[in-house]
Design an enzyme around this catalytic site. Structure first.
Site, short mmCIF file in Angstrom:
data_model
loop_
_atom_site.label_atom_id
_atom_site.label_comp_id
_atom_site.label_asym_id
_atom_site.label_seq_id
_atom_site.Cartn_x
_atom_site.Cartn_y
_atom_site.Cartn_z
N ASN A 1 0.85 -1.20 0.00
CA ASN A 1 0.00 0.00 0.00
C ASN A 1 0.89 1.25 0.00
O ASN A 1 1.64 1.48 0.94
CB ASN A 1 -0.90 0.03 1.24
CG ASN A 1 -1.76 1.28 1.25
OD1 ASN A 1 -2.70 1.41 0.50
ND2 ASN A 1 -1.37 2.25 2.07
N GLU A 2 0.78 2.05 -1.07
CA GLU A 2 1.49 3.33 -1.17
C GLU A 2 2.98 3.19 -0.83
O GLU A 2 3.57 4.09 -0.23
CB GLU A 2 0.84 4.34 -0.21
CG GLU A 2 -0.61 4.58 -0.49
CD GLU A 2 -1.09 5.93 0.02
OE1 GLU A 2 -0.51 6.44 0.99
OE2 GLU A 2 -2.03 6.46 -0.57
N TYR B 1 -6.85 16.25 -0.18
CA TYR B 1 -5.50 16.68 0.18
C TYR B 1 -4.95 17.72 -0.80
O TYR B 1 -4.13 18.56 -0.44
CB TYR B 1 -4.55 15.49 0.20
CG TYR B 1 -4.74 14.62 1.41
CD1 TYR B 1 -4.96 13.26 1.29
CD2 TYR B 1 -4.74 15.16 2.68
CE1 TYR B 1 -5.14 12.46 2.41
CE2 TYR B 1 -4.92 14.37 3.81
CZ TYR B 1 -5.13 13.03 3.67
OH TYR B 1 -5.33 12.24 4.76
N TRP C 1 -12.41 5.18 1.40
CA TRP C 1 -11.57 5.17 2.60
C TRP C 1 -12.17 6.16 3.57
O TRP C 1 -12.11 7.36 3.35
CB TRP C 1 -10.13 5.58 2.26
CG TRP C 1 -9.22 5.43 3.43
CD1 TRP C 1 -8.83 6.41 4.32
CD2 TRP C 1 -8.63 4.22 3.89
NE1 TRP C 1 -8.02 5.87 5.27
CE2 TRP C 1 -7.89 4.53 5.05
CE3 TRP C 1 -8.64 2.91 3.44
CZ2 TRP C 1 -7.17 3.58 5.75
CZ3 TRP C 1 -7.93 1.95 4.13
CH2 TRP C 1 -7.20 2.29 5.28
N LYS D 1 -12.20 10.14 8.02
CA LYS D 1 -12.77 9.93 6.67
C LYS D 1 -13.91 8.92 6.70
O LYS D 1 -14.49 8.62 5.67
CB LYS D 1 -11.68 9.48 5.71
CG LYS D 1 -10.65 10.59 5.42
CD LYS D 1 -9.71 10.23 4.30
CE LYS D 1 -8.67 11.33 4.15
NZ LYS D 1 -7.81 11.40 5.38
C1 GCU Z 1 -3.45 6.79 2.48
C2 GCU Z 1 -3.25 5.51 3.26
C3 GCU Z 1 -4.25 5.33 4.37
C4 GCU Z 1 -4.50 6.66 5.05
C5 GCU Z 1 -5.16 7.56 4.03
C6 GCU Z 1 -5.49 8.94 4.61
O1 GCU Z 1 -3.92 6.54 1.23
O2 GCU Z 1 -3.26 4.37 2.45
O3 GCU Z 1 -3.73 4.37 5.28
O4 GCU Z 1 -5.30 6.51 6.19
O5 GCU Z 1 -4.27 7.79 2.96
O6 GCU Z 1 -4.63 9.81 4.51
O7 GCU Z 1 -6.58 9.07 5.17
#
Ligand code: GCU
Length: 729
Positions: free
Chosen positions: A364-365, A426, A500, A521
């Protein structure tokens, strides 16, 4: 003799002390009495400050004679985060590195008259065990069940990678409506009886069955489960459920289940809960699944690690298609290669039989804080090959960070890909999400692509009639998701999309949106007590069984305006709106219904649709209700800066980065400021500098929004603006 499983819930002494085993045994009697599951970060891991306890702690328990009965005795630990050592009577028997999988250790032969079990658990920073850098709390503890398993001398394998001892591979022929089911077992006996669908075979290890007129595991509509049982002459017996289904992905048409188009539309979930950390009970897991079923999601990304067996079971039973993954996240560690392979091997060994799992997520990322170099690529190739060797029946995937160049070689390693994009939260604007996927799909029409993360933070206390990015209002989160829902509906090639996140969760390092230690989120709050408006948008789009109409803005009571928008989310085609008992409008449409009404005083609002209704009370406020505004400082940054203060013939922070850079003098000034900002952010900036796609993205953003994203304070923004105002366009 049947095996016996004893869950060791009571009788534990907990020592929050990084001491040698011998000391732990001596001090045990003074330890805190705890029951399992347990985490020592249930409170400090969720209250902000990034200061939760990270260290070695001990769990000590005496084993009774009865608990130790049986020919062969094994200890099973279903979750020890993040590294554990098992000691019995002062002797170290095992060490396990990885906080999310089951491991077992044999106690037979080490037992005495009196048996003291001591397990040390450590969740400290280190350079070999993932995760080390991520946006969630790394809770420490024995946070799932610990069991004693007593079996006869002739028994099924228990030690290797925490195996269930039985592996079931159903292969479906949709044309013939048959399934060929291969059942493999691991044991130390000479023969085994394997039963599937009422038919029993006596074999050495493996049996192959054919199921005629097979009852498919058909997603949420019909998640039919078969059972495979294996029994040894000694009486030791095990069983596992399995499902017969066919998963497929098409670059243009997306995901297919059992030969029909089945777009995976759902959410992500972390395994934690307000006040309990990650020490969840079965009831907690079941309660989360009930919310997922209410939402109508048909897929779950179980991020960012292996979840509890109970939860994969719930996904099997509810027909939810799952993305399972290991915590190879954010930052690559040279010393962590073996741990990624160990965690993936355990994940697949332990979860292979779950029909709900469709893909194995490699990382992941991982390029967020690491360059795409040969070491990183090799680690991914090794993981990808391991997955295919252990499980030729499933695809591999990975979640890519937004600044990863779409022509990066890493994207060619997994079978399919997905991107985490946060445009409109963001950085950048909502529409850049659409542009991103269109650009990717145009450039790579033969590649399967998905949307593995997207979201916007919302605190249900904050509201606005002019919602905007970064205000943490429930209204902005709803608008954000309205855009994304339309974007997704227009792109059936997205094999899966995962909001997310379904639930707010703990990230002790966060302190924003009026909450300490939480990522907000979620569509639902951390304690599950409140569904935010955006929850009902997806419920309206996905849940076609339970008629409902949801009035948005119930918590936005005091509205300082002459007229206001009343928005209704509903899964019905027609919504009628009443104000103080008078019908003021009827709308036909889909999912989102908008009305505008005059605000004269206090009003009872009622929305009606076929078989359902909703009411709320709102009132005309004389003053803006300050309690609805978060981040007043940032708000003032936005407010203090009105266009009429600016000489339009000169540059200002209201211009885009691209416009400013078109002037060498102005460009040099902002580049110097950005370089200074980047050096504070560390190596992520390199990823930005060397990334044309990201540069293009940022070029379209105003200097003000970039500065606010970067957390610049009001004074430095004003100062830069004064400098830019001195440069003629
Ligand atoms: C990223 C990451 C998450 C994180 C999310 C965020 O994409 O994979 O684990 O919580 O961004 O910034 O809310």
């Amino acid at each position: 003799m049947m095996r016996t499983i004893t869950t060791l819930t009571e009788g534990w002494r907990f020592l929050k002390a990084a001491v040698p085993a011998e000391t732990a045994l001596n001090w045990a009697a003074r330890g805190e009495e705890v029951t399992l599951p347990h985490t020592w970060n249930a409170v400090d891991g969720q209250d902000g400050g990034n200061d939760y306890h990270r260290g070695t702690c001990w769990y000590v328990r005496e084993l009774t004679e009865e608990e130790c009965a049986g020919e062969r005795l094994f200890l099973e630990v279903n979750g020890a985060a993040m590294t554990a050592e098992v000691w019995l009577n002062g002797e170290k028997l095992a060490r396990h590195e990885g906080g999310y999988s089951t491991f077992r250790v044999e106690l037979t032969g080490k037992l005495r008259e009196k048996n003291i079990l001591a397990i040390s658990v450590n969740n400290e920073d280190n350079t070999v065990v993932y995760p080390q850098k991520a946006d969630f709390t790394f809770y420490g503890g024995l946070y799932r069940t610990v069991n004693l398993i007593s079996v006869p001398a002739e028994h099924f394998e228990l030690l290797k990678d925490g195996t269930p001892g039985i592996k079931v591979t159903p292969v479906v022929d949709l044309e013939k409506k048959t399934a060929t089911v291969t059942v493999e077992t691991w044991h130390n006996g000479k023969s085994v009886d394997i039963t599937v669908n009422g038919e029993t075979r006596t074999v050495e290890k493996t049996a192959v069955f054919t199921i005629e007129n097979v009852h498919l595991w058909d997603g949420a509509e019909d998640p039919y489960l078969y059972t495979a049982e294996a029994r040894l002459p000694s009486g030791d017996a095990i069983r596992t459920r399995f499902g017969c289904r066919v998963f497929a992905c098409d670059p243009e048409k997306g995901f297919f289940l059992n030969g029909r188009s089945y777009p995976l539309r759902g959410v992500s979930r972390h395994q934690d809960l307000k006040g309990k950390g990650n020490a969840l009970s079965y009831e907690d897991h079941a309660a989360d699944m009930a919310i997922i079923r209410e939402l109508g999601a048909n897929t779950l990304r179980l991020a960012h690690y292996q979840h509890a067996q109970e939860f994969y079971d719930l996904c099997d039973e509810n027909g939810i298609v799952v993305w399972a993954e290991i915590p190879y996240i954010t930052m690559h560690m040279s010393g962590g290669r073996q741990n990624t392979l160990d965690q993936m091997r355990e994940l697949i060994t332990q979860c292979y039989n779950h029909p709900c799992i469709a893909v194995w997520g490699l990382s992941n990322e991982i390029t967020a804080a690491s360059a795409v170099n040969e070491e990183l690529l090799e680690n991914h190739r090794a993981l990808n090959e391991l997955c295919h060797r252990m499980d030729p029946t499933r695809l591999t995937t990975m979640a890519d960070v937004f600044m990863l160049e779409i022509d990066s070689p890493i994207l060619e390693i997994p079978d399919i890909n997905s991107y985490n994009l946060y445009f409109g939260w963001y950085l950048g604007e909502l529409e850049q999400t659409d542009e991103f996927f269109d650009e990717y799909h145009d450039k790579y029409p033969d590649r399967v692509i998905g949307f593995s993360e997207y979201g916007a933070d919302a605190n249900p206390a904050f509201h606005s009639s002019r919602p905007e990015k970064g205000d943490y209002t429930e209204e902005y989160q709803a608008l954000y998701h309205e855009h994304m829902l339309k974007m997704i509906q227009a792109r059936p090639y997205l094999w899966a999309t995962h909001v997310w996140n379904l639930f707010d969760f703990a990230a002790d390092g966060r302190d924003e949106g009026g909450k300490h230690g939480e990522n907000q989120k979620g569509l639902v709050t951390f304690d599950r007590s409140l569904r935010k408006d955006a929850f009902y948008l997806y419920k309206a789009a996905w849940n076609k069984t339970e008629p409902f109409a949801h009035l948005c803005g119930k918590r936005y009571v005091n509205r300082c305006e002459e007229e206001t928008e009343i928005k209704v989310y509903s899964n019905q085609p027609e919504v009628r709106l009443y104000v103080d008992g008078t019908l003021i409008g009827t709308q036909r449409g889909e999912t989102v219904f908008r009305f505008r009404i005059p605000l004269l005083g206090e009003h009872l609002i009622r929305a009606e649709a076929e078989g359902c209704s909703d009411t709320m009370c709102i009132r005309r406020g004389s003053e803006p209700d300050e309690s609805y505004i978060f981040n007043k400082a940032a708000a003032s940054v936005t407010n203090w800066f009105d266009a009429d203060d600016v000489d339009p013939s000169c540059f200002s922070v209201s211009d885009t980065l691209g416009e400013i850079r078109s002037n060498p003098q102005a460009g040099a000034i902002v580049d110097a400021m950005m370089a200074r900002g980047a050096s504070e952010r560390g190596d992520v900036a390199d990823a930005v500098k060397d990334n044309p796609a990201l540069q293009r993205m940022m070029g379209r953003m105003t200097m003000l929004s970039l500065l606010k994203q970067g957390g610049a304070d009001e004074e430095s923004i004003k100062q830069l603006n004064r400098i830019l105002q001195g440069i003629k366009k």
